[in-house]
Design a protein around this motif. Structure first.
Motif, short mmCIF file in Angstrom:
data_model
loop_
_atom_site.label_atom_id
_atom_site.label_comp_id
_atom_site.label_asym_id
_atom_site.label_seq_id
_atom_site.Cartn_x
_atom_site.Cartn_y
_atom_site.Cartn_z
N LEU A 284 -16.63 15.99 -28.27
CA LEU A 284 -17.38 17.16 -27.85
C LEU A 284 -18.81 16.84 -27.45
O LEU A 284 -19.39 17.51 -26.59
N LYS A 285 -19.39 15.84 -28.06
CA LYS A 285 -20.79 15.53 -27.82
C LYS A 285 -21.11 15.33 -26.33
O LYS A 285 -22.06 15.93 -25.81
N PRO A 286 -20.35 14.51 -25.60
CA PRO A 286 -20.67 14.32 -24.17
C PRO A 286 -20.59 15.62 -23.36
O PRO A 286 -21.30 15.76 -22.37
N VAL A 287 -19.72 16.55 -23.79
CA VAL A 287 -19.58 17.80 -23.06
C VAL A 287 -20.89 18.58 -23.10
O VAL A 287 -21.40 19.06 -22.07
N LYS A 293 -28.23 17.69 -19.71
CA LYS A 293 -28.88 16.75 -18.79
C LYS A 293 -28.79 17.25 -17.35
O LYS A 293 -29.66 16.96 -16.53
N ARG A 294 -27.73 17.97 -17.02
CA ARG A 294 -27.56 18.44 -15.65
C ARG A 294 -28.65 19.42 -15.24
O ARG A 294 -29.04 19.47 -14.08
N PRO A 312 -30.32 31.04 -0.23
CA PRO A 312 -30.57 29.63 -0.58
C PRO A 312 -30.61 29.47 -2.10
O PRO A 312 -30.82 30.44 -2.83
N PRO A 313 -30.49 28.21 -2.63
CA PRO A 313 -30.58 27.98 -4.07
C PRO A 313 -31.95 28.38 -4.61
O PRO A 313 -32.97 28.17 -3.95
N ASP A 314 -31.95 28.93 -5.78
CA ASP A 314 -33.19 29.40 -6.39
C ASP A 314 -33.50 28.55 -7.62
O ASP A 314 -32.70 28.53 -8.57
N PRO A 315 -34.62 27.81 -7.63
CA PRO A 315 -34.95 26.97 -8.79
C PRO A 315 -35.12 27.78 -10.07
O PRO A 315 -34.96 27.25 -11.16
N ARG A 316 -35.47 29.08 -9.93
CA ARG A 316 -35.62 29.88 -11.14
C ARG A 316 -34.28 30.06 -11.86
O ARG A 316 -34.23 30.21 -13.09
N CYS A 317 -33.22 30.04 -11.11
CA CYS A 317 -31.88 30.15 -11.71
C CYS A 317 -31.62 28.97 -12.63
O CYS A 317 -31.19 29.12 -13.78
N ASP A 318 -31.88 27.74 -12.12
CA ASP A 318 -31.69 26.54 -12.94
C ASP A 318 -32.60 26.56 -14.16
O ASP A 318 -32.21 26.12 -15.26
N ALA A 319 -33.83 27.06 -13.99
CA ALA A 319 -34.77 27.11 -15.10
C ALA A 319 -34.25 28.03 -16.21
O ALA A 319 -34.35 27.72 -17.40
N LEU A 320 -33.69 29.17 -15.81
CA LEU A 320 -33.15 30.10 -16.79
C LEU A 320 -31.93 29.50 -17.51
O LEU A 320 -31.77 29.65 -18.72
N VAL A 321 -31.08 28.84 -16.74
CA VAL A 321 -29.92 28.19 -17.35
C VAL A 321 -30.37 27.13 -18.35
O VAL A 321 -29.86 27.05 -19.48
N PHE A 322 -31.35 26.30 -17.94
CA PHE A 322 -31.85 25.25 -18.82
C PHE A 322 -32.43 25.85 -20.11
O PHE A 322 -32.18 25.35 -21.21
N ALA A 387 -20.96 32.94 -10.49
CA ALA A 387 -20.90 31.67 -9.77
C ALA A 387 -21.94 30.68 -10.28
O ALA A 387 -21.71 29.46 -10.25
N CYS A 388 -23.09 31.18 -10.73
CA CYS A 388 -24.14 30.29 -11.21
C CYS A 388 -24.04 30.02 -12.71
O CYS A 388 -24.79 29.20 -13.23
N ASN A 389 -23.17 30.71 -13.39
CA ASN A 389 -23.06 30.56 -14.84
C ASN A 389 -22.20 29.34 -15.16
O ASN A 389 -21.03 29.28 -14.77
N PRO A 390 -22.74 28.35 -15.86
CA PRO A 390 -21.97 27.13 -16.14
C PRO A 390 -20.99 27.30 -17.29
O PRO A 390 -20.31 26.34 -17.67
#
Length: 434
Positions: A284-287, A293-294, A312-322, A387-390
């Motif tokens: 599970l750890k690598p998952v 890291k992504r 277009p892609p929104d960097p705020r989306c990645d920031a919220l996910v992170f 779609a953006c939810n990992p």
């Protein structure tokens, strides 16, 4: 006369033949014999004629002189074999219970009693028994400690093929019988009774409150039940340090304050549970770390491709996910994750449950930072949805990791058990024709 503890005899037997000796259970408080020094050289003899005896059909009650045995403890005798040549003397907090039994039956049905009494045994107890005058009418006395007197009586009746044996038991009584059967290593001789007693409780094997079924199934060789319970318990236990030391043992969270299954399960099975649990965590750890890291901001100006799928892609989306991933992994003590021991307080089910139970039912957007049982809610931008939810991808990876790591850990434990060998008609035929 003093007796050897059954646990000590078992240890010696296992050391003599480690490949074929079964891993034995960690003796519960209710059955663990009290260690005593080596017995004196003279064999025991019955009480003097000064005792007062009252006899019924099968039971004798004797008032024992203070100087002979502990004060104020009455002695009772139950006749298991009318021609028995040995008295098993069990000391309980309220009385002393004698069982008149046949040594030959005990020797052929129990490895522990065989070690105590057989002519080929190196123990002084056995040598004293076999050197007793054959003409003596006084039975040899073998002292036992801390067994349940009723469970021991039922076991001895079963070994002597009595008809007066309960057909059904409560689950608590079933566990008591498993303890005494395991202690004296006679599961093979009681298999018929064990199958009958277990039958009424098989439907409860995976229910909460019946965790001792793992031990019961181990004692009488109910392999299918054992396999299911092993796999289930691996995912439901957390780990605690024993006595503040380095030893670790799996426990069930909701039973920390009570005698849980770990009080009965053999040490080898407890170790296997820990090993299999660590295997699952290592998958599970690598998952989890790959997800972190992504979305982790890069340490250098070179910007990796955005994970956001909007146009277009929104960097705020990645920031919220992170932020959501970082917060949840921190809550789970997965950051930093240095060793498996960092997760001792978590069960496998808890670790993966927040992911598997959190997949969104629709493409509706969830607020950031949701925690607890509602899973990881990480998106809040209006134009970004499922779609953006990992989480869907993470859920699939967690399921794959679990399927890969569950394996056959219980099968390996069962094979290591090595308690019983299978014999065919031809095997016995060769034995007879030697």
């Amino acid at each position: 006369m003093r007796s050897f503890p059954a646990a000590s005899i078992r240890s010696l037997l296992e050391n003599q033949n480690p490949q074929h000796s079964p891993p034995r259970s960690k003796a519960p408080t209710m059955s663990k014999p009290t260690p005593h020094p080596s017995p004196p050289t003279s064999p025991p003899r019955p009480l003097s004629g000064s005792v007062t005896t009252t006899t019924t059909t099968t039971t004798t009650t004797t008032t024992v002189p203070t100087a002979t045995i502990a004060p104020s403890l009455p002695l009772r005798e139950t006749i298991i074999s009318p021609v028995g040549d040995i008295l098993l003397r069990l000391f309980t907090p309220t009385h002393i219970q004698d069982y008149r039994t046949s040594a030959s039956v005990l020797i052929t049905t129990s490895k522990i009693f065989a070690a105590m009494l057989s002519p080929t045994s190196p123990f002084s107890e056995a040598q004293r028994f076999n050197s007793s005058p054959s003409s003596s009418t006084d039975p040899f006395v073998l002292k036992l400690h801390d067994d349940d007197p009723i469970a021991l009586c039922i076991l001895l009746k079963a070994l002597h093929n009595h008809s007066a044996i309960p057909r059904t038991l409560s689950f608590k009584q079933l566990v008591k019988m498993a303890v005494v059967v395991d202690k004296y290593d006679c599961s093979h001789a009681t298999r018929m009774y064990g199958d009958r007693w277990m039958k009424g409780w098989t439907s409860k094997a995976e229910k909460t409150g019946y965790e001792e079924w793992l031990f019961v199934s181990w004692v009488w060789g109910a392999e299918k039940i054992f396999g299911k319970l092993f796999a289930k318990i691996v995912k439901e236990v957390c780990v605690q340090r024993v006595g503040g030391g380095m030893d670790r043992t799996p426990i069930l969270k909701d039973r920390k304050s009570a005698n849980g299954f770990e009080e009965f399960v053999p040490e080898s099975v407890l170790r296997a549970i820990l090993t299999h649990r660590a295997t699952i965590l290592s998958h599970l750890k690598p998952v989890f770390t790959s997800l972190f890291k992504r979305y982790q901001p890069p340490p250098t100006p070179s910007q990796p491709p955005l994970q956001c799928t909007a146009t277009p892609p929104d960097p705020r989306c990645d920031a919220l996910v992170f932020f959501g991933v970082y917060r949840k992994l921190s809550e789970l003590n997965l950051l930093p994750w240095n060793t498996i021991e960092d997760l001792d307080g978590f069960t496998i089910d808890e670790l993966v449950g927040w992911t598997l139970n959190a997949a969104p039912a629709s493409s509706s957007v969830s607020p950031v930072g949701g925690g607890g049982g509602s899973g990881m809610k990480i998106l809040s931008l209006e134009k970004h949805g499922r779609a953006c939810n990992p989480l869907d991808q993470l859920t699939a990876q967690v399921k794959q990791a679990m399927a890969t790591s569950v394996g056959n850990g219980e099968r390996e434990v069962w094979e290591f058990r090595g308690r019983e060998e299978e014999y065919s008609w031809e095997d016995i035929s060769r034995e007879v024709s030697k």
